[in-house]
Structure formats: structure tokens, C-alpha cells
Design a protein around this motif. Structure first.
Motif, PDB file in Angstrom:
ATOM      1  N   THR A 560       0.698  -1.225  -0.083  1.00 11.61           N
ATOM      2  CA  THR A 560       0.132  -0.104  -0.049  1.00 11.61           C
ATOM      3  C   THR A 560       0.889   1.231  -0.113  1.00 11.61           C
ATOM      4  OG1 THR A 560      -1.880  -1.138   1.069  1.00 11.61           O
ATOM      5  CG2 THR A 560      -1.843   1.363   1.293  1.00 11.61           C
ATOM      6  N   LEU A 561       2.027   1.220   0.571  1.00 13.92           N
ATOM      7  CA  LEU A 561       2.697   2.478   0.842  1.00 13.92           C
ATOM      8  C   LEU A 561       3.786   2.520  -0.059  1.00 13.92           C
ATOM      9  CD1 LEU A 561       3.569   2.409   4.788  1.00 13.92           C
ATOM     10  CD2 LEU A 561       2.206   3.960   3.354  1.00 13.92           C
ATOM     11  N   LEU A 562       3.826   1.654  -1.273  1.00  7.55           N
ATOM     12  CA  LEU A 562       4.803   1.943  -2.345  1.00  7.55           C
ATOM     13  C   LEU A 562       4.977   3.096  -2.958  1.00  7.55           C
ATOM     14  CD1 LEU A 562       4.698  -1.668  -3.922  1.00  7.55           C
ATOM     15  CD2 LEU A 562       6.519  -0.678  -2.441  1.00  7.55           C
ATOM     16  N   ASN A 563       3.611   3.801  -3.489  1.00  8.95           N
ATOM     17  CA  ASN A 563       3.641   4.857  -4.044  1.00  8.95           C
ATOM     18  C   ASN A 563       3.231   6.036  -3.210  1.00  8.95           C
ATOM     19  OD1 ASN A 563       4.004   3.852  -6.577  1.00  8.95           O
ATOM     20  ND2 ASN A 563       1.653   2.976  -6.597  1.00  8.95           N
ATOM     21  N   TYR A 564       3.533   5.854  -1.797  1.00  6.27           N
ATOM     22  CA  TYR A 564       3.083   6.974  -0.702  1.00  6.27           C
ATOM     23  C   TYR A 564       4.327   7.852  -0.917  1.00  6.27           C
ATOM     24  CZ  TYR A 564      -1.237   5.861   0.978  1.00  6.27           C
ATOM     25  OH  TYR A 564      -2.606   5.852   1.354  1.00  6.27           O
ATOM     26  N   PRO A 565       4.325   9.111  -0.252  1.00  4.28           N
ATOM     27  CA  PRO A 565       5.601   9.819  -0.370  1.00  4.28           C
ATOM     28  C   PRO A 565       6.612   9.316   0.655  1.00  4.28           C
ATOM     29  CG  PRO A 565       3.595  11.455   0.179  1.00  4.28           C
ATOM     30  CD  PRO A 565       3.228   9.895   0.099  1.00  4.28           C
ATOM     31  N   ALA A 566       7.942   9.545   0.168  1.00  6.45           N
ATOM     32  CA  ALA A 566       9.039   9.108   0.921  1.00  6.45           C
ATOM     33  C   ALA A 566       9.005   9.354   2.265  1.00  6.45           C
ATOM     34  CB  ALA A 566      10.362   9.280   0.217  1.00  6.45           C
ATOM     35  N   GLY A 567       8.594  10.736   2.451  1.00 11.71           N
ATOM     36  CA  GLY A 567       8.609  11.146   3.878  1.00 11.71           C
ATOM     37  C   GLY A 567       7.887  10.420   4.723  1.00 11.71           C
ATOM     38  N   LEU A 568       6.666   9.892   4.568  1.00 16.15           N
ATOM     39  CA  LEU A 568       5.768   8.997   5.152  1.00 16.15           C
ATOM     40  C   LEU A 568       6.451   7.915   5.680  1.00 16.15           C
ATOM     41  CD1 LEU A 568       3.211   9.015   6.843  1.00 16.15           C
ATOM     42  CD2 LEU A 568       2.172   8.057   4.477  1.00 16.15           C
ATOM     43  N   ALA A 569       6.954   7.205   4.515  1.00 16.97           N
ATOM     44  CA  ALA A 569       7.685   5.943   4.675  1.00 16.97           C
ATOM     45  C   ALA A 569       8.922   5.836   5.516  1.00 16.97           C
ATOM     46  CB  ALA A 569       8.225   5.488   3.275  1.00 16.97           C
TER      47      ALA A 569
END
Length: 612
Positions: A560-569
Motif C-alpha cells: 500500500t505504501l509503495l506509491n506514498y511519499p518517501a517522507g511518510l515511509a
């Protein structure tokens, strides 16, 4: 044979003689025109000197012969001569493009409508959010070079539509948006430009002034009624932007931050924003006091606002896959010889909270001759939604850490540490509770074997065991539930805060914390850390449920987080690392206490299920 017979030899000789005569006549005409006739175009048509295009006759209409009336008859008494006709015909100025190079932006205007044809912002952060493929991401990781995305261009004209900042007048005596304007030569063209157009009773003068620095401008409109009769109409200001649908992506809670552009207008207390596949606001809703209007993008804004306060009018919107447009219309009435003056402030730049809050700046107020000017509240375009309170708090904290460390990625890590520290008492009790539940597992397994066929009895006896040990089985979920609003608010901040846009973390790969990690290293590291966190927790329920919680949930969360902003990861990964360290340290501390007879956990049960 008759000489008039077309097949006779005499007829052929006649045709040859006729062709020779025509050729000689054409040669003599050419020689006379070239050597003896006056040079230059005839009055009333053609090209004048200095490149000015002179108005000619309408297409399909024959021009009368100079000095005569229609069909060569003498003109009636009192008819102006040809010299007067030439004097009355207003020469149309040539189409020119004017370039104004400034530190913050490069503006290009066309005299065809006196509107913007280009306005690319300048600077490393003033770029579009370009796509970076996996191959390009690993190329950057190993020292390669990838071209940066293009500069953000806030004026991209739509074919067949008025230019951005163009003006039109509707009504009995219309003035089109593509009217030809003349340019006044100013003493210092670096600080502005003045355009003038005349058509019918209207004389429109547009003056644009901007300070040497910043993203603001002063846009003054002077509309003069040059006739002897009152004139009415509707003054329309246009702003649009062409869109490449292949490079535009809508923001999504399950994806990236997006770069969607909206046709935007604030009327009264309502801000109307229109994108494709959204319904138009009602006509009554888009009519009223207009505060500002323009094109609102994820991190950038192009907006005009009445400098003296909201003006009664209305806004019309267009939102297709290839264009966004908004037209603000205001009633116009001018007595004979009267000049109506309207002043607008403009902002064309990033949606930086501090910059928007200061609009209009001192330079614009000084140019407008106003000690105090209306604040259009452009900060409302930074829309954090229902998470505004938490998102603004997180941005403020990260700004503080960024001021100390100079890196927004480090600021996110320090924010994670701060939140983890604040939640430390709660997470400590939660982890102690989970360790106690782990020691209760043998008794729970015995109950499962004993009451496996009686689900209701099994649940009742299991809860009884937990109550006797004073353990809350849901205590382990509470820290995560508290963290969820922080995650969502941080994602909202990354999606709206220009402070974090195009800001790097470490090396050339993570050069934009608001964009996904193109190498997927951060999401994969996050998934691995989540699996380790689940493995450290007591395995509740049957083995199938334990495998789901240990493997399936982290893998699904990672995908789910693959396309989320790098800052959130980066935030979640740091939080997981801190949780692993806290869980490991707590376990070692409890083991030492038990080994020393401290009895760090409640005495609950032996392996055989009997209480001590």
C-alpha cells in the motif's frame, strides 16, 4: 474555311498573336510598375512603414476607387476625402512578444490580447514534480545523473481561448479578448509594462507593475468611455492553463500527492474548485463578492484579487482533461468621457504559507498608492482538510527541527522521536501488557483445548484469565490507533506543504520527500521492520491468525505504501525501529528483574496452569 472557325490555321495564328500581345502587355505593365509607378502600398491597404499593419477592407468587400463614390460616381457633397478616410482608420499595432526577465520568474506577454504566453518560475524548487522510474532511481543511487523536471510554468495558454490575464467586454459594444494592444515605452521596462487598446467606445489601458523580488504584481485596468453616450457592459478577466493529461495525476489517499490543477474562485465565504469530472457550482453560488480567482495547483498558485476588497461579480469555470479556466465578470458602467479604474493584486508562485499570509506585500501597496490593502486570505488555498490542526502542528514542529538541522528528512526523524517520546508512557504500559499476555499463553492454550467446541465459554474463560492477571488484551493496539492520526496528518502535510516539496533527505535518490521512493528501498525496509515488530509481540490466537498478523499484514501494508511519499515511509520506518529497540530493551529489563527476584510481571500462572 471560315476564318472564325476555331479549327482553321488562321484561327491558330490569331491565338498566337493574342498570347504574344498579352505577354507584351504584362511586360510593359511590370516595367511601368517597377520603374515609373510610385512605390509603397496604396492608401488604406497593405503594410505601412515600421512594420505596422494598416487596417484594410473587410474580406469579400470591394474598396471604392479613391476620389469616387460607389461604381465610380462622384461622392456626395460633404463626404470626407481620401486623406480623411486614412486619418480615421486606426492602425492596428503589430503583434509583439515582450519578455521580462526577473529573478523569481520570466514573464512573456503578447500584444494580441495583452496576456501571458509564458511564466516559468525560476529556482531549484520551482519545478514540476516529474516522474522518476525505477531504472532512473537506481541510476541515481549508483551515482548516475537524471535530468531534473522542467521549471513550473504558471501560464500555458489554451488554444482558441483568451490568454491568461486577457480582458474582454461584453454587452452592446463588445471588446474581444484578443484585441490588439499597443505597448507604451516606459522609462524602466524591468518594473512593468503598459498596454492600450481601442475599439468602439472603449479605450482599455492595462498596466502591470511588479517589485524586483517576489511573486506579486499590481494589475491596473483603466476603461474609458470615449463616446458621447453612456456605455454599459460586463468586464471579464480571464485566466486559464493548458493541461497535459499524461503528466497530471489526481491526489489519492492510496497513492501519491498528485499535481492536479483546479479552476478556483472564492465567492463570499465559499471557495469553489473545479477539476474534471466534478460538477459545476450553481449559478447563484458562483455569484457574489469575488475575493480571488485563478488556477490552484498542489503546491503553486496563480491568482488575482481586487486590491480594494471583494467586488460584486461572478465566476465561470471550465475544467476538461486538457484545460482549466476561470473567468471573473464584473458589471461595467461608464458615462461619456468617464474612466473606470480597477486595481487587482496578483500572486504567481509557490503556496508558501508565510508568503501567502503577507499578500499584498509593501511593494504592491506602495505601487497602488494604498497605505493598507485588503488581505485576500490566499492561505485558504492550502487545504489540510479535517486534519488541519494536527497537520499544521506537525509542519510547525518540522520547521523548528529544520531550522536546527537544515534537512527536512532529519526533521521528520526528529519528529518521529518526539512523538515516540510523548507516547512513551502509553507504549511502555502496552508492551508490559503484551509481555504479560505472552506468559499467559500456556493457560489460554489449555482453555482452547478444553472449550474449543464452545466458543462463548472459551471467550468468557479467556477474559476471566486476563482480568485476574489485570491485563488488557487490546492494550497493544492503542499506541497504533494513536499513531494513525499522526500518519494521516503527516501525509496531508506532505501533500499540501510547499516547505517539504522538492526537499531531499539523503543523497540524490531521495531528492523529493513528497514523491515516492523510486528505488522502493524505504517501503521494503519499512515492511521488514514491521515483520520484526510483529515477531517480537506475543503471538495471539491460532497459528493461522498469527501468520496473518506476522506476514500478511506487513506485506499488504508495504504494498500500500509503495506509491506514498518517501517522507511518510521514513516516518513509519523510524517509528518501527524505535519500537523494536523499545521492545527489545523492555524484554531484557524484565528478564533481569525476574532473574533478580524482582518479579517485574504479575504472578499469574505456571506452565501447568496453577496460580502461585
Amino acid at each position: 474555311m471560315n476564318d472564325l472557325d476555331p479549327l482553321s490555321p488562321n484561327s491558330a495564328d490569331s491565338q498566337r498573336r493574342l498570347m504574344v500581345a498579352l505577354a507584351l502587355a504584362m511586360a510593359l505593365t511590370f516595367a511601368y510598375t517597377y520603374f515609373f509607378a510610385p512605390q509603397g502600398p496604396p492608401p488604406g491597404a497593405g503594410v505601412a512603414d515600421a512594420g505596422q499593419v494598416v487596417a484594410g477592407t473587410d474580406a469579400g468587400t470591394a474598396a471604392p476607387t479613391p476620389g469616387t463614390g460607389t461604381a465610380g460616381t462622384p461622392p456626395p457633397a460633404g463626404t470626407p476625402g481620401p486623406e480623411a478616410a486614412v486619418a480615421d482608420a486606426a492602425p492596428a499595432p503589430p503583434v509583439r512578444t515582450l519578455d521580462f526577465q526577473r529573478e523569481s520568474a520570466h514573464y512573456s506577454f503578447s500584444t494580441q490580447g495583452a496576456g501571458l504566453v509564458s511564466a516559468p518560475l525560476q529556482g531549484p524548487k520551482m519545478r514540476e514534480q516529474g516522474e522518476v522510474s525505477i531504472a532512473e532511481g537506481y541510476k541515481l543511487l549508483f551515482g548516475g545523473d537524471v535530468p531534473p523536471p522542467p521549471q513550473m510554468n504558471l501560464a500555458q495558454p489554451v488554444a482558441g481561448q483568451p490568454l491568461p490575464l486577457a480582458v474582454s467586454i461584453t454587452g452592446p459594444s463588445p471588446l474581444p479578448a484578443d484585441a490588439r494592444y499597443a505597448v507604451a515605452e516606459t522609462a524602466n521596462p524591468e518594473t512593468g509594462a503598459t498596454f492600450t487598446a481601442r475599439q468602439g467606445p472603449w479605450e482599455v489601458t492595462k498596466t502591470l507593475q511588479w517589485p524586483r523580488e517576489g511573486f506579486e504584481l499590481l494589475y491596473t485596468l483603466q476603461v474609458k468611455n470615449t463616446s458621447a453616450q453612456p456605455a454599459t457592459g460586463e468586464l471579464q478577466l480571464h485566466f486559464n492553463r493548458a493541461i497535459d493529461p499524461n503528466n497530471e495525476h489526481a491526489p489519492s489517499f492510496f497513492g501519491g500527492v498528485g499535481n492536479l490543477s483546479y479552476a478556483s474562485c472564492r465567492v463570499g465565504e465559499e471557495e469553489h474548485k473545479l477539476a474534471p469530472e466534478q460538477s459545476l457550482p450553481d449559478a447563484d453560488e458562483s455569484r457574489g463578492p469575488v475575493h480571488y480567482f485563478g488556477i490552484d495547483q498542489q503546491y503553486f498558485l496563480s491568482a488575482l484579487y481586487p486590491l480594494g476588497g471583494p467586488l460584486p461579480g461572478r465566476c465561470d469555470f471550465v475544467a476538461t482533461t486538457t484545460a482549466r479556466a476561470v473567468t471573473a465578470s464584473f458589471p461595467l458602467t461608464a458615462a461619456p468621457g468617464e474612466t473606470v479604474t480597477l486595481r487587482f493584486g496578483g500572486y504567481f508562485g509557490p503556496k508558501d504559507d508565510d508568503l501567502l499570509a503577507a499578500v499584498p506585500g509593501p511593494a504592491v501597496r506602495e505601487a497602488a498608492g494604498a497605505a493598507a490593502a485588503y488581505n485576500p486570505e490566499l492561505t485558504r488555498t492550502i487545504d489540510y482538510g479535517m486534519w488541519a490542526v494536527i497537520a499544521k502542528l506537525l509542519v510547525s514542529i518540522m520547521k523548528f527541527f529544520h531550522g536546527l538541522m537544515g534537512n527536512w528528512g532529519v526533521a521528520i526523524i526528529l519528529l518521529t522521536v518526539l512523538v515516540k517520546t510523548i507516547l512513551l508512557p502509553l507504549t511502555h504500559r502496552s508492551m508490559v501488557s503484551m509481555e504479560a499476555m505472552k506468559k499467559l499463553q500456556p493457560r489460554v492454550e489449555e482453555l482452547r483445548k478444553k472449550y474449543g467446541d464452545d466458543r462463548e465459554r472459551l471467550n468468557m474463560e479467556t477474559m476471566k484469565v486476563y482480568q485476574e492477571a489485570k491485563v488488557n488484551p487490546l492494550g497493544g493496539c492503542l499506541p497504533m490507533l494513536i499513531q494513525m492520526p499522526v500518519w494521516i496528518a503527516l501525509f496531508t502535510a506532505l501533500r499540501n506543504s510547499y516547505d517539504l516539496y522538492q526537499e531531499p533527505f539523503f543523497g540524490p535518490v531521495w531528492r523529493d520527500l513528497t514523491y515516492k521512493d523510486p528505488t522502493y528501498i524505504l517501503p521494503l525496509a519499512l515492511g521488514i521492520s514491521m515483520i520484526i515488530t510483529q515477531r517480537l509481540q506475543p503471538q495471539m490466537g491460532d497459528p493461522t491468525q498469527a501468520k496473518i498478523m506476522t506476514w500478511f499484514v506487513p506485506i499488504l501494508f508495504t504494498l500500500t505504501l509503495l506509491n506514498y511519499p518517501a517522507g511518510l515511509a521514513l516516518y513509519i520506518f523510524t517509528n518501527n525501529i524505535l519500537s523494536i529497540a523499545q521492545q527489545y530493551g523492555l524484554r531484557k529489563w524484565l528478564e533481569r528483574r525476574e532473574g533478580g527476584g524482582g518479579g517485574g510481571l504479575p504472578a499469574t500462572a505456571t506452565a501447568g496452569g496453577k496460580r502461585k
